[in-house]
Scaffold this active site. Sequence first.
Site, mmCIF file in Angstrom:
data_model
loop_
_atom_site.group_PDB
_atom_site.id
_atom_site.type_symbol
_atom_site.label_atom_id
_atom_site.label_comp_id
_atom_site.label_asym_id
_atom_site.label_seq_id
_atom_site.Cartn_x
_atom_site.Cartn_y
_atom_site.Cartn_z
ATOM 1 N N LYS A 50 0.806 -1.232 0.000
ATOM 2 C CA LYS A 50 0.000 0.000 0.000
ATOM 3 C C LYS A 50 0.835 1.277 0.000
ATOM 4 O O LYS A 50 0.406 2.288 -0.531
ATOM 5 C CB LYS A 50 -0.967 -0.004 1.186
ATOM 6 C CG LYS A 50 -0.299 0.072 2.540
ATOM 7 C CD LYS A 50 -1.308 -0.182 3.658
ATOM 8 C CE LYS A 50 -0.643 -0.071 5.011
ATOM 9 N NZ LYS A 50 -1.438 -0.673 6.090
ATOM 10 N N ARG B 151 -8.878 -0.987 16.600
ATOM 11 C CA ARG B 151 -9.068 -0.684 15.186
ATOM 12 C C ARG B 151 -9.998 -1.783 14.682
ATOM 13 O O ARG B 151 -11.072 -1.960 15.260
ATOM 14 C CB ARG B 151 -7.716 -0.597 14.444
ATOM 15 C CG ARG B 151 -7.805 0.338 13.227
ATOM 16 C CD ARG B 151 -6.496 0.488 12.471
ATOM 17 N NE ARG B 151 -6.153 -0.648 11.637
ATOM 18 C CZ ARG B 151 -5.158 -0.648 10.753
ATOM 19 N NH1 ARG B 151 -4.413 0.436 10.587
ATOM 20 N NH2 ARG B 151 -4.903 -1.707 10.021
HETATM 21 C C1 LIG Z 1 -0.511 -1.377 6.753
HETATM 22 C C2 LIG Z 1 -0.829 -2.692 7.357
HETATM 23 C C3 LIG Z 1 0.187 -3.639 7.556
HETATM 24 C C4 LIG Z 1 1.654 -3.345 7.277
HETATM 25 O O1 LIG Z 1 2.192 -2.562 8.314
HETATM 26 P P1 LIG Z 1 3.765 -2.237 8.416
HETATM 27 O O2 LIG Z 1 3.928 -1.605 9.733
HETATM 28 O O3 LIG Z 1 4.097 -1.354 7.271
HETATM 29 O O4 LIG Z 1 4.474 -3.548 8.333
HETATM 30 C C5 LIG Z 1 -0.181 -4.879 8.047
HETATM 31 N N1 LIG Z 1 -1.462 -5.178 8.324
HETATM 32 C C6 LIG Z 1 -2.464 -4.282 8.171
HETATM 33 C C7 LIG Z 1 -3.856 -4.682 8.504
HETATM 34 C C8 LIG Z 1 -2.178 -3.016 7.688
HETATM 35 O O5 LIG Z 1 -3.180 -2.125 7.538
#
Ligand SMILES: *Cc1c(COP(=O)(O)O)cnc(C)c1O
Length: 356
Positions: free
Chosen positions: A35, A128
Site C-alpha cells: 500500500k 481498530r
Molecule cells: C498497513 C498494514 C500492515 C503493514 O504494516 P507495516 O507496519 O508497514 O508492516 C499490516 N497489516 C495491516 C492490517 C495493515 O493495515
Amino acid sequence: MYPRVLIDLAHLRENVQTVKGLCGQRGIQITGVTKVFCGDPRIAQAYLDGGLTMLGDSRVSNLKRLQKLPAEKWLIRPPMLSEAEETARYADAALHSEWEVIRAVADAAHRQGRRHKVILMADLGDIREGYVDYDELLRVAAKVETLPGAELYGIGVNLTCFSFIQSDSEKLGLLADLARRAEEAVGHALPIVSGGNSATIDLMLRDGIPQGVNNLRLGESLLFGKERAKYQYLPGTHRDVFTLECEIVELKEKPSLPWGQVGTDSYGKKPTFVDRGNCRQKAVCALGKQDFDLETTTPVDPGIILLGASSDHLMLDITDSRQAYRVGDAVRLQLGYFSTMRAFTSQYVEKVYLNE
Ligand SMILES: *Cc1c(COP(=O)(O)O)cnc(C)c1O
C-alpha cells in the site's frame, strides 16, 4: 524531470531476503504489503524476486494493479460492502470483521466461479478492526464454512496502528488459542494465523511469538529495514530504497527569523523559528506537502536543515551543506514511510526505477 523518486529495487530485494531470513528461522511466512507504493507492480515484483509469494494491500484498486503478478493477493482492510464484487475478483483472501460483508463477497465470488478465503480479525486492544467478542468470532468462523463461495483461511490481529498497543506473547498466545478453537469449530486446520505487522518483529527477534502464529504482514520493515516497536533498523538492511530529488528554484541569503507580526498557520498553530543569525543561505525547492511529508524525511546531505514546507514550496537552510548548490540543482531527500506514501500518491512526482 523533477521532483522524482528514485526506487532502488536491488536494495529492496536485499531487504526482503534479509527479513525473510529472520522470519523463516522462526517459522513465520510474510505477506508483503504494497500500500505504501500504491500497489505499483514493478516494485511488488521485487517482493516476489526476494522470495515472497503473498501480497497484501488495503485498497482493491491497488490489488487490481497487481493482478498479473503470480502471487496470492490479500485485501488487508475489511472490504467495503459496496465493493464486494471487485473484492471477490481481485482479492484471493481478505481480512474480515463483518458477517454481512463476508456473505456479500462470498456470494460475488460464487457467481464468478471463485472461492474467497476469509481471515477473521480479532481486536486484541488496539481498537481498530476486529472482533472484541471472541465467541462471536468463533460463531462467524463456523458460518463462513457454510457459504459455497468462501472458506475460512485463518485468523489474524493488527496492533500498534491506532492506539499503539504493543504485541506481546500473551496477546499472540490468545490469538493462537483462538485459532485452535476456530479449527475445532470448522473441523479442519487453518493455514494462516497472522500475528501482525512490522511492529511484531521486535517480539519475534526476542523469540516471543508463540507456537501456532505463522504469518506477518510486512510493509515498513521490508521497505525501510525498520521494525516498528522500538523503531530500530534491522542489521544488514538498507534505508535508502526511496530517494526523492527536488529542484532548487530560488537561492538567496536571508535571515533565519521572519520579520513582521506572526499569525497562525492553517492548523491554527503559531509557528516558531530558530535564530541561526542574519546571514543564512536559504533555498526554495519545487516540492510541497502534496508530494512528501516533512516529519518522515531526512536530507541525504547531513549539513542541510529542513525548515518547513507549504503545499508546493520546500524551504531549506543550506549554509552548512557539504556540497555547493546553485539554482537548478537537485537536492536529495531520504524518504521514510509517510513521505514515500505521499510521493506515490502525488501525480507530480515522477517514479524512476533503478536496478530493476
Ligand atoms: C498497513 C498494514 C500492515 C503493514 O504494516 P507495516 O507496519 O508497514 O508492516 C499490516 N497489516 C495491516 C492490517 C495493515 O493495515
